[in-house]
Scaffold this motif. Sequence first.
Motif, short mmCIF file in Angstrom:
data_model
loop_
_atom_site.label_atom_id
_atom_site.label_comp_id
_atom_site.label_asym_id
_atom_site.label_seq_id
_atom_site.Cartn_x
_atom_site.Cartn_y
_atom_site.Cartn_z
N GLN A 1 4.89 16.56 15.43
CA GLN A 1 4.42 17.51 15.95
C GLN A 1 3.36 18.11 15.18
N GLN A 2 3.04 17.70 13.95
CA GLN A 2 2.15 18.21 13.22
C GLN A 2 1.70 17.31 12.22
N PRO A 3 0.87 16.09 13.06
CA PRO A 3 -0.31 15.60 12.17
C PRO A 3 -0.23 15.98 11.22
N ILE A 4 -1.34 14.75 9.75
CA ILE A 4 -1.68 14.94 9.31
C ILE A 4 -2.69 13.86 8.47
N ASP A 5 -3.82 13.70 9.02
CA ASP A 5 -4.90 12.68 8.63
C ASP A 5 -5.34 12.88 7.13
N TYR A 6 -5.28 11.32 6.98
CA TYR A 6 -5.74 11.14 5.32
C TYR A 6 -6.69 10.29 5.09
N HIS A 7 -7.94 10.90 4.80
CA HIS A 7 -9.30 10.05 4.00
C HIS A 7 -9.47 10.16 2.62
N ARG A 8 -9.14 11.40 1.95
CA ARG A 8 -9.36 11.48 0.51
C ARG A 8 -8.27 12.88 -0.33
N ALA B 1 0.80 -1.05 0.20
CA ALA B 1 0.07 -0.16 -0.33
C ALA B 1 1.04 1.04 0.17
N ASP B 2 0.46 2.56 -0.77
CA ASP B 2 0.74 4.07 -0.73
C ASP B 2 0.55 4.16 0.71
N ILE B 3 1.34 5.29 1.79
CA ILE B 3 0.76 5.89 2.81
C ILE B 3 1.11 7.23 2.84
N LEU B 4 0.83 7.91 4.11
CA LEU B 4 1.32 9.36 3.78
C LEU B 4 2.15 9.26 5.01
N VAL B 5 3.18 9.72 5.60
CA VAL B 5 3.56 10.19 6.39
C VAL B 5 4.18 11.09 6.76
N SER B 6 3.75 12.03 7.98
CA SER B 6 4.25 13.60 8.39
C SER B 6 5.00 12.98 9.74
N ARG B 7 4.65 14.45 10.10
CA ARG B 7 5.35 14.97 11.47
C ARG B 7 5.01 14.93 12.67
N LEU C 1 14.53 2.50 12.65
CA LEU C 1 13.81 4.08 12.05
C LEU C 1 13.31 4.97 13.53
N ASP C 2 13.38 5.94 13.96
CA ASP C 2 12.66 6.20 15.09
C ASP C 2 11.23 6.53 14.72
N GLU C 3 10.27 6.17 15.18
CA GLU C 3 9.09 5.90 14.50
C GLU C 3 8.41 7.19 15.49
N THR C 4 9.44 7.82 16.28
CA THR C 4 8.68 8.96 17.53
C THR C 4 8.14 10.03 16.78
N LEU C 5 9.72 10.06 15.74
CA LEU C 5 9.48 10.86 15.36
C LEU C 5 8.43 11.34 13.71
N LEU C 6 7.31 10.41 13.55
CA LEU C 6 6.84 10.64 12.49
C LEU C 6 5.19 9.76 12.80
N TYR C 7 4.98 10.30 11.91
CA TYR C 7 2.69 10.01 11.84
C TYR C 7 2.45 9.21 11.11
N VAL C 8 2.22 8.28 10.21
CA VAL C 8 1.40 7.58 9.90
C VAL C 8 0.25 8.26 9.82
N ALA C 9 -0.69 8.18 8.22
CA ALA C 9 -2.27 8.20 8.62
C ALA C 9 -2.39 7.28 8.19
N SER C 10 -4.11 7.03 9.07
CA SER C 10 -4.71 5.89 9.28
C SER C 10 -5.31 5.42 8.59
N GLU C 11 -5.80 6.13 7.10
CA GLU C 11 -5.69 5.54 5.77
C GLU C 11 -4.75 5.64 4.95
N PRO C 12 -4.89 4.26 4.10
CA PRO C 12 -3.24 5.09 2.75
C PRO C 12 -3.97 5.21 1.46
#
Length: 268
Positions: free
Chosen positions: A117-124, A109-115, A191-202
Amino acid sequence: MTRYLVFFVFLLCGCQVSQTVSPQVVIYTYHSDPPFFLPDQPTDLSRAWVDRFNQWQSKIQLRVEHIERGVLNQRIEEGNPYLILWANPLFFISRDPMLLSSDTIFWDADILVSRKQQPIDYHRPPDLIGYRLGGRRGFYYKGLNELSDEGKLTRIDADNDNQNYERLLRQEVDLFIMQRSAWYYWRSNGLDETLLYVASEPHDGYSRHVLASAEYAELLRLINEFIAVSRQDAMWRAQLMKWGVEGLMNPFELELEELLDADVDKQR
């Protein structure tokens, strides 16, 4: 008759044949990220898969060759015979309507990764309007390409995930898109996952296969046997755990939306 036909095809494809050495066939991989491609390491997932296939049988010896996607596209369009590892038929069907596909090796799957401290969620896709997206050069992302063309999304392309990761940490992009298989690999390799946020939906989900031109129909049947055997092979699953992608063997590891919404125009 089939055996002699395949042997003749191998000769036409420039394969090496002798009385003591199995015919050799090149299988291409165009991915430039782990776990598929680790040029500075003794092996990677592509080489490991090919090595196991060669050990499993003695009729054919595959040799993996890394190739740029644009060069591969040209070879296919020129009518050259080919085998491609880790691809989906929808990625190449427009270039060769007669292509053949193996059974599924695993799901991705393709996933979206943000910081973090500034998480970005994604649905469409419209959820990313106004953001700076780190993409991959030459890749098509359905819905996101169109937003970029309209000036509603700023797309900044890179050659690999590491470049996008560094740009994210430097705040040069707000988020970037990567393959879940690569995320699993990096997560299992420091990888230091604590720095990153993965959107719940790919962004989307898709299956990975071996693709083949019509000349390799017999060989593809042998590859399908190997794929079926590998699913039950504890040692192979252990290797997949090493690369961080063992969970992708099972489609139920993906969200339902990923399985129902596999994009068709990928330049993966």
